[in-house]
Design a protein around this motif. Structure first.
Motif, PDB file in Angstrom:
ATOM      1  N   LEU A  31       0.837  -1.195   0.000  1.00  0.00           N
ATOM      2  CA  LEU A  31       0.000   0.000   0.000  1.00  0.00           C
ATOM      3  C   LEU A  31       0.876   1.252   0.000  1.00  0.00           C
ATOM      4  CD1 LEU A  31      -2.817   1.327   0.293  1.00  0.00           C
ATOM      5  CD2 LEU A  31      -2.504   1.149   2.762  1.00  0.00           C
ATOM      6  N   ASP A  32       0.561   2.171  -0.860  1.00  0.00           N
ATOM      7  CA  ASP A  32       1.298   3.440  -0.918  1.00  0.00           C
ATOM      8  C   ASP A  32       0.318   4.575  -0.642  1.00  0.00           C
ATOM      9  OD1 ASP A  32       2.965   5.542  -1.353  1.00  0.00           O
ATOM     10  OD2 ASP A  32       3.187   5.213  -3.514  1.00  0.00           O
ATOM     11  N   PRO A  33       0.188   4.973   0.629  1.00  0.00           N
ATOM     12  CA  PRO A  33      -0.768   6.031   0.984  1.00  0.00           C
ATOM     13  C   PRO A  33      -0.550   7.339   0.231  1.00  0.00           C
ATOM     14  CG  PRO A  33       0.060   4.937   2.943  1.00  0.00           C
ATOM     15  CD  PRO A  33       0.911   4.491   1.808  1.00  0.00           C
TER      16      PRO A  33
END
Length: 215
Positions: A209-211
């Protein structure tokens, strides 16, 4: 017997012996019936490339050849040792898997040809039909290959302190794991996807996940 796997194999063997005896009136029953097997944890050891090379560079030429055939073809040790010159085909190497009965022709690659040439180059006092042979020309035994394997390990562990043990049988799993073609089951020679999964041991990569992508 300290190994649960070994204990299970002995139980299975004894059960077969007593079943044979019971069918022929040699014994009154099978004492192995009702004796539960130990639960075995599926083996999940994946051999990294550097680990393979650590053993390979310390191996005898015939062990190097056997390692490459096991890896490149996803083949079992027993199937490698029974290879004969008549198994050479124009388009590849014929291998019949003893466990599944699957017959395959493993297409030639430069490294596979090199491995076969290396095996054939091992000195023999007499003409031989076997690809993997000893000096008398007879088929190389599993014990002789095991001795080669032990010697290679003795040398490798003095050079690589972090090298963790793996078996020759793990090289088939390395081949299945490393194969990146469209049909892994066809490569492995297994009949079910479940069997393939037990040999496909490389840890899979996945995105994280890459916020920051939300902003």
């Amino acid at each position: 017997m300290k190994s649960k796997t070994g204990a299970n194999r002995e139980r299975s063997f004894l059960s077969l012996v007593f079943s044979w005896g019971y069918e022929r009136g040699r014994c009154k029953g099978n004492p192995c019936k009702g004796v539960r097997k130990f639960t075995e944890k599926p083996r999940d050891r994946y051999v990294e490339d550097w680990e393979y090379e650590a053993i390979y560079k310390n191996a005898s030429p015939r062990l190097q050849a056997a390692m490459d055939v096991a890896w490149l073809c996803g083949a079992q040790k027993a199937d490698i040792l029974k290879l004969r010159r008549q198994d050479f085909r124009e388009d590849g190497l014929y291998i019949e898997q003893s466990k599944t009965g699957v017959k395959q022709i493993k297409e030639w690659t430069p490294r596979l040809r090199q491995a076969i040439d290396k095996a054939l180059a091992v000195e023999s006092k007499h003409p031989t039909m076997f690809v993997f042979h000893n000096r008398s020309g007879t088929k190389l035994s599993a014990e002789s290959l095991r001795d080669d394997w032990s010697k290679a390990w003795e040398k490798a562990i003095t050079e690589y302190a972090n090298l963790e043990r793996f078996t020759f049988h793990d090289l088939k799993a390395k081949g299945v794991s490393d194969y990146d073609g469209p049909n892994k089951r066809a490569f492995s020679g297994h009949k079910t996807e479940r069997q393939v999964a037990s040999y496909d041991r490389k840890v899979k990569r996945s995105p994280s996940l890459d916020p920051s992508s939300k902003y």
